[in-house]
Design an enzyme around this catalytic site. Sequence first.
Site, PDB file in Angstrom:
ATOM      1  N   THR A  68       0.860  -1.171   0.000  1.00  0.00           N
ATOM      2  CA  THR A  68       0.000   0.000   0.000  1.00  0.00           C
ATOM      3  C   THR A  68       0.896   1.220   0.000  1.00  0.00           C
ATOM      4  O   THR A  68       1.937   1.221   0.656  1.00  0.00           O
ATOM      5  CB  THR A  68      -0.921   0.039   1.230  1.00  0.00           C
ATOM      6  OG1 THR A  68      -1.436   1.363   1.414  1.00  0.00           O
ATOM      7  CG2 THR A  68      -0.196  -0.352   2.499  1.00  0.00           C
ATOM      8  N   CYS A 117      -1.899   4.792  -5.403  1.00  0.00           N
ATOM      9  CA  CYS A 117      -2.669   3.932  -4.509  1.00  0.00           C
ATOM     10  C   CYS A 117      -2.747   2.598  -5.216  1.00  0.00           C
ATOM     11  O   CYS A 117      -3.023   2.552  -6.425  1.00  0.00           O
ATOM     12  CB  CYS A 117      -4.061   4.499  -4.247  1.00  0.00           C
ATOM     13  SG  CYS A 117      -5.119   3.373  -3.318  1.00  0.00           S
TER      14      CYS A 117
END
Length: 240
Positions: free
Chosen positions: A83, A197
């Site tokens: 992430t 992202c």
Amino acid sequence: MKTVGLLGGMSWESTASYYRALNQGVKAKLGGLHSAKVCLYSVDFHEIERLQDLGQWEQAAEILAQAALSVQAGGADLLLICTNTMHKVAPQIERALSIPLLHIADATAAVLKADDVSKVGLLGTRFTMEQDFYKGRLADKFGIEVVVPDAAQRETVHRIIYDELCQGQVRDDSRERYLAIVNQLFEQGAEAVILGCTEIALLIEQQHTRVPLYDTTAIHAAEAVRWATQQEDASKPSGD
């Protein structure tokens, strides 16, 4: 072959993309029945997202550091945090480990520099777009100028990530909103746009736009494959 450690589940949708990319990359490099050696710890994202929303980053860091130690104990030789946003606490996680951590911004910056990109747009969660842990690293360590969408657009990008992509929803109208923002960043002088992202590549791909896109999931995984297989690759006879 070295074992790649994955700290995933944030969200599991993009962690699945990591697993696929690692195995596809190893197969492409080594051929045959080769697949990636992976040790994965997948957290409950509900717990992490709640701490993000409350701004309780140190508590999130403690949870992820303990999870990372479990990955290390499982035999990992390298850790990837799957992430972009939680690289905000990468220093705390790194301090807990005795194995190296491959930073997603560093891997992305290396590709941008190789492509002579000096000004780049950034899409991600509002934490990634607004705080300095990611933008500042690109600017200070690599000399890359970063531009982000305006406040209303940042809210749109953030909402679609959490309300749709993290829950496996891929909508055409949301893709159009993202592509409009990508085009505006390009018009503001960005030479390319980072999909900062790990879920965004589920929504938009290079085929959707003329603006060069840099998929951080693919880049991060590719660098892990290179690192994990470099000894085996170097030992292969010339011409293989």
